[in-house]
Design an enzyme around this catalytic site. Structure first.
Site, PDB file in Angstrom:
ATOM      1  CE1 TYR A 164     -18.603  21.594 -13.071  1.00 29.58           C
ATOM      2  CE2 TYR A 164     -17.514  22.907 -14.812  1.00 29.58           C
ATOM      3  CZ  TYR A 164     -17.616  21.581 -13.864  1.00 29.58           C
ATOM      4  OH  TYR A 164     -16.624  20.858 -14.043  1.00 29.58           O
ATOM      5  CE  LYS A 205     -16.063  21.300 -10.604  1.00 32.67           C
ATOM      6  NZ  LYS A 205     -15.787  20.446  -9.817  1.00 32.67           N
TER       7      LYS A 205
END
Length: 287
Positions: A164, A168
């Site tokens: 993640y 991001k």
């Protein structure tokens, strides 16, 4: 125009949480909204039409304009269809909020390739597919607004979120480049790092913290970034619980070696190289 009134904005992952708040607020302020949501679970499995349809129903009942889109933006054709729906309904596209995302958390030593790749596909691939479809229209009309959903996990890192966090952080690199390429065409591109209580964060922070982080606090910041008055570009904004701030990059004064240094010379001067006491805003030496 002012703000987002009359503008056509596609919001991905808009069936729940933050995306829903963005779509509803944009519509209340006169935007016409493509509400995209695959309708899957937090880990990306499954699908359904009710989430997006319900948001569209709410917008219509409040007198706004919206259409539902149920495509998977991780698929190139699905991402392109989000923009095609905007063009088909209103004949233009003015902004994209790349908000769709999933979570497949796990410590790095336990991270499977499938869990790594699926997160990249939705967050980075999904943003690319929708923005890429909108980009020629932004260039032609010499106006466009891009907002991507980054995260403090992408800025600072977070245990159990290597997939993640990498995705991001990648979105930050994307908008920094889009800001450079889109500048001459009136396109601005920025990133929002929300701190909000949603199903994505339900088990990540304590309840007493989450109760102070309503998604409604973030939506006005996104609306500003999409508005005609916003000229900032390439910025990363953190918003949540009433606090809004910008994150920026700085570089140390560093050291200039007259010749190719030895590893020992680098070691000897490492404290100077990394000393940020006289830091200045970071500058891309090739851009």
């Amino acid at each position: 125009m002012s703000g987002v009134e009359g503008r056509v904005v596609a919001v991905t992952g808009a069936g729940n949480g933050l995306g829903r708040e963005y779509a509803l607020l944009l519509a209340r302020h006169g935007a016409r909204v493509v509400v995209n949501d695959l309708g899957g679970a937090r880990d990306g499995t499954g699908s359904g039409r009710s989430a997006a349809d319900e948001v569209v129903r709410e917008i219509h009942e409040a007198g706004g304009e919206a259409v539902a889109n149920h495509e998977n933006v991780a698929d190139p054709a699905g991402g392109a269809q989000v923009v095609a729906d905007a063009l088909g309904e209103w004949g233009r596209i003015d902004g994209v909020v790349a908000n769709a995302g999933i979570l497949r958390d796990g410590a790095f030593h336990k991270m499977s390739e499938a869990d790594w790749q699926s997160v990249q596909d939705v967050h980075v691939g999904g943003a690319f597919h929708v923005i890429r479809a909108a980009w020629p229209h932004f260039r032609e009309q010499r106006h466009g607004r891009v907002v991507v959903a980054t995260s403090t996990s992408g800025i600072y890192g977070n245990f159990g979120q290597s997939n993640y966090g990498a995705a991001k952080s990648g979105l930050i690199g994307l908008i920094r480049t889009l800001a450079i390429e889109g500048g001459r065409y009136g396109i601005v591109a920025n990133a929002i790092a929300p701190m909000a209580a949603t199903r994505m964060t339900a088990d990540i922070a304590p309840p007493e913290v989450l109760e102070k982080l309503g998604p409604a606090h973030v939506a006005p910041v996104v609306a500003h970034l999409l508005g005609d008055e916003c000229t900032d570009t390439g910025s990363v904004i953190v918003a949540g619980g009433g606090q809004v701030h910008r994150v920026a990059w700085f570089q140390s004064k560093g050291v200039t070696f007259a010749d190719v240094p030895t590893p020992e010379q680098v070691t000897d001067r490492w404290d100077e190289i990394t000393d940020l006491s006289g830091a200045v805003p970071g500058v891309n030496p090739v851009g």
